[in-house]
Design a protein around this motif. Structure first.
Motif, PDB file in Angstrom:
ATOM      1  N   ALA A  24      93.371 -30.163 -47.697  1.00  0.00           N
ATOM      2  CA  ALA A  24      94.416 -30.187 -48.725  1.00  0.00           C
ATOM      3  C   ALA A  24      94.040 -29.332 -49.926  1.00  0.00           C
ATOM      4  N   ALA A  25      92.785 -29.419 -50.383  1.00  0.00           N
ATOM      5  CA  ALA A  25      92.365 -28.655 -51.563  1.00  0.00           C
ATOM      6  C   ALA A  25      92.463 -27.162 -51.308  1.00  0.00           C
ATOM      7  N   ARG A  26      92.051 -26.725 -50.135  1.00  0.00           N
ATOM      8  CA  ARG A  26      92.129 -25.289 -49.816  1.00  0.00           C
ATOM      9  C   ARG A  26      93.576 -24.826 -49.705  1.00  0.00           C
ATOM     10  N   MET A  27      94.440 -25.664 -49.149  1.00  0.00           N
ATOM     11  CA  MET A  27      95.837 -25.269 -49.026  1.00  0.00           C
ATOM     12  C   MET A  27      96.487 -25.116 -50.402  1.00  0.00           C
ATOM     13  N   ALA A  28      96.176 -26.022 -51.317  1.00  0.00           N
ATOM     14  CA  ALA A  28      96.743 -25.921 -52.658  1.00  0.00           C
ATOM     15  C   ALA A  28      96.288 -24.633 -53.347  1.00  0.00           C
TER      16      ALA A  28
END
Length: 526
Positions: free
Chosen positions: A440-444
């Motif tokens: 999730a953090a990388r996608m954001a």
């Protein structure tokens, strides 16, 4: 006389037959009404880098001469009903093309497919879409034609083996595909047309004396020492052959477990996991084609390809678009009850009002320390747990968890969701509760970067839908680089996506052909 030209045309000239011929005649210095002339395109690609969209075309003009066929390769399928058989497990593109290549080389294929024929599959696809019922042997992944048949039919590959690619394309054309797939830089058949071609591939196999066994699941291997002699089906039937090409696809988890249980070497493999992201096609067209209203009557629905390197907790990982489907639909691609998986598809006309793409994060084995206890099935267990979480968050049905794009970046549960092409429906959730933190953090981070690369892409008029987890196999079945044979078990040839050696219809078909060639060269007496 034949003349060849390289042209840069407007969409009206490139995609309208009459306008195209006029442009070629003008380039050749001939009058518009010149008789006994025929013009055709041999290569076409869109250049949308400038404010004005252009189409690069390679063309041929025939003057007082018949153009002939674009096909260089016409297959010869010999009668093989009396030949020694080889066994192919899986009737996806790898399995079907392995069978056709075996027939060309004079060997009888026996194709064993756990799912149903391409027409009968439709009832099970309707059941998962409308009722949320998952048939573990017949779904968007399993059945004749494999995962690609009802999820898009894109034929683009990054493989460098251009001659092999052309051969695969021509076999498709030989079986009824339009010659356009030989021309377009990013060829596409469409999920509405590919099933007809798959049925024709089957007919070629059967007419030549090959066999295809549907609704037949392999549950064990016949092993003698370090050689595989055949397989055992769910009914207990033993089927023997010269060797076994294992072309079961990236979702046949039971085969991975069987291999491990039988002590056959397999390895955990990096893969990618994320979501499907859905925009309106009109928005993507306006971004890509720089148009104020719509793309007009000539240009096809626009696609995109995005990649962003991200740094999270000191580790670099890529986030990238995958299997982009312009004018397409999102579909439920689970292969067992209790899991939720989404995939994308497009019909041949790409005329849906939606554009969707997988948006996934590279997952390395070092990202999964808590799964090391599962050994070679570590990444598979991780994948399965995320799919189960998505199923639970969606309400324990095929309703998919979703969130608007900007809301996801801002950690805000969406108060409402947009219209969607995903038929089972959506449930508004905080997708960070579905996706692992490092995903999730990388996608954001990546979404913000994509918004800079494509102005307007980062918007709350787009939504993410989870999870897109079957990008590739999380397990590799090793094979020798030269012989393609398993290093431990003789006569076993791991093949294509399920073994970790291909991705997509064309590359899987190419790998299927090569596996058939290698097996026959080693074990068929001259």
């Amino acid at each position: 006389m034949k003349k060849s030209f390289t042209l840069q045309l407007s969409p009206e000239e490139a995609y309208d037959e009459a306008n195209f011929k006029l442009a070629v005649l003008k380039k050749a210095g001939l009058k518009p009404d010149s008789s006994n002339t025929f013009a055709r395109q041999t290569r076409r690609s869109i250049d949308a880098r400038g404010r004005k969209v252009l189409v690069n075309v390679e063309a041929e003009l025939f003057i007082n001469e018949s153009p002939g066929s674009l096909l260089d390769h016409l297959p010869e399928y010999h009668q093989v009903n009396q030949s020694d058989p080889l066994i192919i497990v899986g009737a996806g593109p790898a399995g079907l093309f392995a069978a056709l290549r075996a027939i060309e080389l004079g060997v009888k294929p026996i194709v064993i497919e756990r799912g149903k024929d391409v027409r009968a599959r439709r009832r099970d696809l309707a059941a998962i879409n409308k009722e949320g019922i998952v048939n573990p042997d017949s779904n968007y992944c399993f059945g004749e034609g494999g995962a690609g048949t009802y999820s898009d039919g894109k034929l683009y590959t990054r493989s460098k083996k251009r001659g092999d690619i052309r051969r695969i394309m021509e076999i498709f054309v030989y079986h009824g595909a339009t010659e356009e797939i030989l021309v377009d830089a990013h060829p596409h058949i469409g999920t509405n047309k590919l099933p007809v071609l798959v049925a024709k591939l089957r007919e070629s196999i059967l007419q030549a004396g090959g066999e295809i066994l549907f609704e037949t699941r392999v549950e064990d291997f016949i092993l003698e020492g370090n050689e595989i002699k055949g397989v055992v089906t769910q009914s207990g039937e033993k089927i023997k052959g010269l060797g076994v090409i294992l072309a079961t696809g990236h979702s046949a988890r039971d085969i991975f477990h069987l291999l491990q249980d039988r002590g056959i070497l397999i390895e955990a493999k990096p893969f990618a996991l994320g979501v499907r992201i859905e925009h309106s096609q009109n928005l993507i067209d306006r971004i890509q084609y720089h148009c104020a209203v719509d793309r007009g009557p000539y240009l096809p629905a626009s696609a995109y390809s995005l990649v962003q390197q991200t740094d999270y907790q000191g580790k670099q990982r890529g986030v990238f678009s995958f299997c982009m489907c312009p004018g397409g639909f999102i579909v439920p691609a689970a292969t067992a009850p209790g899991e939720l998986v989404v995939n994308g598809m497009s019909p041949s006309r790409r005329d849906s009002k939606f554009a969707n793409s997988g948006m996934v994060v590279s997952v390395e084995l070092e990202d999964l320390p808590q799964y090391r206890k599962y050994g070679p099935l570590a990444a598979l267990h991780f994948q399965a747990e995320v799919e189960k979480k998505a199923w639970e968050m969606g309400g324990k049905s095929q309703v998919a968890p979703a969130q608007r794009m900007v809301d996801f970046v801002n950690r805000k549960v969406s108060s409402s969701l947009l219209d969607t092409s995903y038929q089972p429906g959506l449930e508004s959730v905080e997708m960070r509760e579905v996706l692992p933190d490092f995903i999730a953090a990388r996608m954001a981070i990546a979404f913000k970067g994509f918004g800079q690369k494509m102005k307007g892409y980062l918007t709350n008029e787009a939504q993410i839908i989870g999870v897109e987890s079957r990008t590739s196999s999380p397990v590799r079945i090793p094979r020798d680089k030269e012989s393609f044979e398993h290093p431990q078990i003789k006569r076993l040839f791991p093949c294509a996506e399920g073994a970790g050696y291909a991705g997509g219809i064309v590359s899987a078909a190419m790998d299927g052909e090569r596996c058939a060639e290698k097996l026959i060269a080693m074990y068929v007496k001259k």
